[in-house]
Scaffold this active site. Structure first.
Site, PDB file in Angstrom:
ATOM      1  N   SER A   1      11.713 -15.127 -13.042  1.00  0.00           N
ATOM      2  CA  SER A   1      11.305 -16.371 -12.397  1.00  0.00           C
ATOM      3  C   SER A   1      11.250 -17.488 -13.432  1.00  0.00           C
ATOM      4  O   SER A   1      10.737 -17.293 -14.539  1.00  0.00           O
ATOM      5  CB  SER A   1       9.940 -16.210 -11.731  1.00  0.00           C
ATOM      6  N   ALA A   2      11.733 -18.681 -13.043  1.00  0.00           N
ATOM      7  CA  ALA A   2      11.866 -19.787 -13.995  1.00  0.00           C
ATOM      8  C   ALA A   2      10.531 -20.403 -14.389  1.00  0.00           C
ATOM      9  O   ALA A   2      10.322 -20.767 -15.547  1.00  0.00           O
ATOM     10  CB  ALA A   2      12.761 -20.874 -13.401  1.00  0.00           C
ATOM     11  N   HIS A   3       9.602 -20.523 -13.441  1.00  0.00           N
ATOM     12  CA  HIS A   3       8.412 -21.324 -13.734  1.00  0.00           C
ATOM     13  C   HIS A   3       7.395 -20.599 -14.604  1.00  0.00           C
ATOM     14  O   HIS A   3       6.382 -21.190 -14.997  1.00  0.00           O
ATOM     15  CB  HIS A   3       7.761 -21.830 -12.442  1.00  0.00           C
TER      16      HIS A   3
ATOM     17  N   THR B   1      24.084 -23.113  -0.717  1.00  0.00           N
ATOM     18  CA  THR B   1      24.467 -23.898  -1.890  1.00  0.00           C
ATOM     19  C   THR B   1      23.443 -23.728  -2.999  1.00  0.00           C
ATOM     20  O   THR B   1      22.237 -23.834  -2.764  1.00  0.00           O
ATOM     21  CB  THR B   1      24.577 -25.387  -1.518  1.00  0.00           C
TER      22      THR B   1
ATOM     23  N   GLN C   1       6.680 -11.656 -15.742  1.00  0.00           N
ATOM     24  CA  GLN C   1       5.650 -12.061 -16.700  1.00  0.00           C
ATOM     25  C   GLN C   1       6.054 -11.800 -18.148  1.00  0.00           C
ATOM     26  O   GLN C   1       5.463 -12.376 -19.070  1.00  0.00           O
ATOM     27  CB  GLN C   1       4.329 -11.360 -16.402  1.00  0.00           C
TER      28      GLN C   1
ATOM     29  N   CYS D   1      -1.212 -15.869  -6.134  1.00  0.00           N
ATOM     30  CA  CYS D   1      -0.312 -15.783  -4.977  1.00  0.00           C
ATOM     31  C   CYS D   1      -1.056 -15.430  -3.703  1.00  0.00           C
ATOM     32  O   CYS D   1      -0.536 -14.732  -2.842  1.00  0.00           O
ATOM     33  CB  CYS D   1       0.787 -14.763  -5.251  1.00  0.00           C
TER      34      CYS D   1
ATOM     35  N   ASN E   1       0.760  -9.064 -14.494  1.00  0.00           N
ATOM     36  CA  ASN E   1       0.394 -10.475 -14.463  1.00  0.00           C
ATOM     37  C   ASN E   1      -1.101 -10.713 -14.603  1.00  0.00           C
ATOM     38  O   ASN E   1      -1.522 -11.806 -14.992  1.00  0.00           O
ATOM     39  CB  ASN E   1       0.900 -11.120 -13.167  1.00  0.00           C
TER      40      ASN E   1
ATOM     41  N   GLY F   1      10.792 -15.695  -7.836  1.00  0.00           N
ATOM     42  CA  GLY F   1      10.566 -14.292  -8.115  1.00  0.00           C
ATOM     43  C   GLY F   1      10.348 -13.452  -6.873  1.00  0.00           C
ATOM     44  O   GLY F   1      10.801 -12.303  -6.793  1.00  0.00           O
ATOM     45  N   THR F   2       9.662 -13.999  -5.873  1.00  0.00           N
ATOM     46  CA  THR F   2       9.406 -13.240  -4.649  1.00  0.00           C
ATOM     47  C   THR F   2      10.708 -12.912  -3.933  1.00  0.00           C
ATOM     48  O   THR F   2      10.932 -11.771  -3.510  1.00  0.00           O
ATOM     49  CB  THR F   2       8.460 -14.020  -3.723  1.00  0.00           C
TER      50      THR F   2
END
Length: 389
Positions: free
Chosen positions: A199-201, A238, A179, A325, A151, A72-73
């Site tokens: 963001s995935a996590h 990649t 979020q 963070c 968040n 995300g950052t």
């Protein structure tokens, strides 16, 4: 760790089974997704299937562009760039961000410091639309960044109203939806956003994968990382095939469960807050604003967040003091300070965020831990408590 309660889902989520299986399958492939042979085409297919899943999750069209990043950052840093424009518009030379944005947005991406301005929020933590209107009128067109959901407080911002103001002033809108994804339904077209970051996590995918979604017709987005022509020429290197595959699988699973999870989590959050409010003087921040169904940020005057987080942890409950963070540091919340709360409250905020595996028993155990902590924390000095811990 057995017999623990995890209530820090806004910081990160466990890896979903679907994401893990997709990643294992991807790790077994040998091909580079930029190679034209069969092995490379297999890897490319996984990347493109994940891109389609992200596109569907945010209501984008096939003509919109999804660019995968390292998280995300990086996604926010890529999106926040001077010179962005629509085909019929002018390049934006300045950036406006709300005072409650994530640190990666407040940093301003690639805008110079003197081109960045901060827009205030209300006591409820919502963007001050009148202030935004005035700041847009006082200068050239701007890129405006408004997070969809905060968040820390969970407050859901009036993004559609902001979009009308921004576009009416000839500007562009970036929405940090990190979020919000998987917690509330939204559509990039309904929001009328020009760029959207993810963001995935935060949804059960792996750490280290994010994305920028660019609405059709947006021009001028140059890569931060230069080299190869990967990701439509906007992010060299990649692709992280396994991580991207996990992101796509997590997005599909999160969207399939969204409606039921949101309803269930809101019930658990309301039950949690009902119990917390039994403590005299307890404040739930943004309690009068639209919020994510899983998020509670609270404090009691005189409470120190670091002490409370340690106390919860010793009781077997993982919580946080807000954003995760800051290298583990517990600091006064910039979000609460922007909302007008002084240090006495801003330094004591504790965030509880729930997720798909949270149970009523978890809520009850958390409330029991809080009752024991409150009886101690609100009667003794923080120095004494920290020595004990």
């Amino acid at each position: 760790m057995p017999d623990r309660v995890y209530l820090d889902w806004n910081a990160t989520t466990p890896l979903r089974r679907e994401a893990r299986e997709a990643m294992v399958a991807a790790w077994e492939l040998a091909g580079n997704p930029s190679s034209v042979h069969a092995e490379g085409r297999q890897a490319r297919r996984l990347v493109e299937e994940a891109r389609a899943a992200i596109t569907a999750a945010v209501g984008a069209s096939a003509r919109d562009v999804v660019v995968f990043t390292s998280g995300g950052t990086e996604a926010n840093a890529l999106a926040l760039m001077p010179g962005l424009r629509r085909e019929s518009g002018v390049p934006v030379p300045r950036l406006l961000v709300t005072a409650v944005e994530h640190a990666s947005v407040l940093a301003g991406g690639r805008f110079p410091a003197d081109a960045i301005s901060v827009v205030g929020v209300t006591r409820s933590g919502l963007l001050d639309l009148n202030r935004l209107r005035a700041m847009l009128a006082d200068g050239p067109p701007a890129l405006v960044s408004v997070m969809l959901a905060n968040n820390e407080t969970g407050a859901v911002q009036p993004v559609m109203e902001a979009a009308g103001i921004v576009h009416g002033a000839g500007g562009l809108l970036h929405v940090d939806a990190i979020q919000a994804l998987g917690k509330i339904p939204f559509d990039i077209n309904v929001l009328n956003a020009d760029l959207l970051t993810l963001s995935a996590h935060k949804i059960g995918g792996p750490k280290g994968v994010g994305a920028v979604v660019m609405a059709e017709g947006l021009l001028g987005l140059e890569p931060v990382l230069r080299g190869g022509g990967q990701e439509h020429g906007r992010r060299a290197g990649t692709e992280n095939v396994a991580g991207i595959a996990g992101f796509g699988a997590a997005a599909e699973a999160a969207m399939a469960a969204l409606e039921g999870d949101a309803r269930r989590l809101k019930g658990l959050r309301d039950r949690l807050e009902e119990g917390l409010r039994q403590t005299p003087g307890l404040v739930v921040f943004s309690g009068d604003a639209p919020r994510l169904p899983n998020t509670t940020l609270f404090t009691v005057p005189g409470l120190k967040a670091e002490t409370a987080v340690i106390g919860f942890d010793l009781a077997g409950v993982a919580v946080s003091s807000g954003s995760a963070c800051s290298s583990g540091k517990v600091q006064p919340s910039h979000v609460l300070e922007a909302m007008g709360f002084g240090p006495e409250l801003a330094q004591g905020a504790v965030r509880l965020s729930l997720g798909w595996s949270t149970t009523p028993a978890d809520v009850d155990r958390t409330l029991e831990a809080w009752r024991r902590l409150a009886n101690t924390l609100l009667k003794r000095s923080d120095e004494t408590l920290l020595e004990r811990f």
